[in-house]
Enzyme design. Structure first.
Site, PDB file in Angstrom:
ATOM      1  N   SER A   1       0.833  -1.198   0.000  1.00  0.00           N
ATOM      2  CA  SER A   1       0.000   0.000   0.000  1.00  0.00           C
ATOM      3  C   SER A   1       0.869   1.250   0.000  1.00  0.00           C
ATOM      4  O   SER A   1       1.460   1.566  -1.007  1.00  0.00           O
ATOM      5  CB  SER A   1      -1.038   0.041   1.116  1.00  0.00           C
ATOM      6  OG  SER A   1      -1.968   1.076   0.821  1.00  0.00           O
TER       7      SER A   1
ATOM      8  N   HIS B   1       4.371  14.260   6.003  1.00  0.00           N
ATOM      9  CA  HIS B   1       4.341  15.702   5.745  1.00  0.00           C
ATOM     10  C   HIS B   1       4.969  16.379   6.950  1.00  0.00           C
ATOM     11  O   HIS B   1       4.619  16.065   8.089  1.00  0.00           O
ATOM     12  CB  HIS B   1       2.908  16.196   5.543  1.00  0.00           C
ATOM     13  CG  HIS B   1       2.854  17.590   5.009  1.00  0.00           C
ATOM     14  ND1 HIS B   1       3.052  17.880   3.668  1.00  0.00           N
ATOM     15  CD2 HIS B   1       2.669  18.766   5.630  1.00  0.00           C
ATOM     16  CE1 HIS B   1       2.970  19.190   3.498  1.00  0.00           C
ATOM     17  NE2 HIS B   1       2.740  19.749   4.671  1.00  0.00           N
TER      18      HIS B   1
ATOM     19  N   CYS C   1      -1.713  -3.884   3.689  1.00  0.00           N
ATOM     20  CA  CYS C   1      -2.562  -5.059   3.752  1.00  0.00           C
ATOM     21  C   CYS C   1      -1.809  -6.215   4.391  1.00  0.00           C
ATOM     22  O   CYS C   1      -2.357  -7.277   4.595  1.00  0.00           O
ATOM     23  CB  CYS C   1      -3.051  -5.454   2.355  1.00  0.00           C
ATOM     24  SG  CYS C   1      -1.698  -5.813   1.220  1.00  0.00           S
TER      25      CYS C   1
END
Length: 133
Positions: A65, A70, A85
């Site tokens: 995934s 940030h 996953c």
């Protein structure tokens, strides 16, 4: 394939403004975390802001995934999002916690994801959206 997902959201406060502004150092740090925890990186993208605090945003696309971050150097803050996953997600969280220097606080939240989740449903009429002009 089972669609069980593990989603960790990290809020990190650390005293290292130069690290939070350094696009290449951040990429190397998270690449090392992902390599050490045996994730499969299939892409990477980042952007260094040149105004408003000079933060960095980045995302690693994983076969499992993604990991995104940030930074807000002016607040000594970094947000990290790891969604997979696979079962290795928590190992990446632990690796981040143990590898970061000058940490004041780390808050970790976990969300289990997937089609099997039985939570109260909401209706569109109950969701408020901000109007964008």
């Amino acid at each position: 394939m089972v669609d069980l997902g593990h989603h960790y959201v990290l809020d990190i406060v650390l005293n290292d403004e130069s690290f939070l502004k350094d696009e290449h150092q951040l990429q190397a740090f998270f690449q090392k975390v992902l390599t050490k925890t045996r994730f499969n990186v299939i892409g990477f993208l980042s952007h260094k802001f040149t105004s408003e605090g000079e933060g960095v945003t980045g995302i690693f696309l994983l076969s499992e995934s993604h990991l995104s971050y940030h930074t807000y150097p002016e607040s000594n803050y970094m947000s990290v999002d790891i969604y997979t996953c696979g079962g290795k997600c928590f190992s990446a969280v632990r690796e981040i916690e143990s590898s970061l220097k000058s940490v004041n606080r780390i808050i970790v939240r976990y969300i289990e994801r997937g089609s099997h989740i039985n939570t109260p449903l909401f209706h569109k009429r109950d969701v408020l959206a901000e109007k964008v002009s």
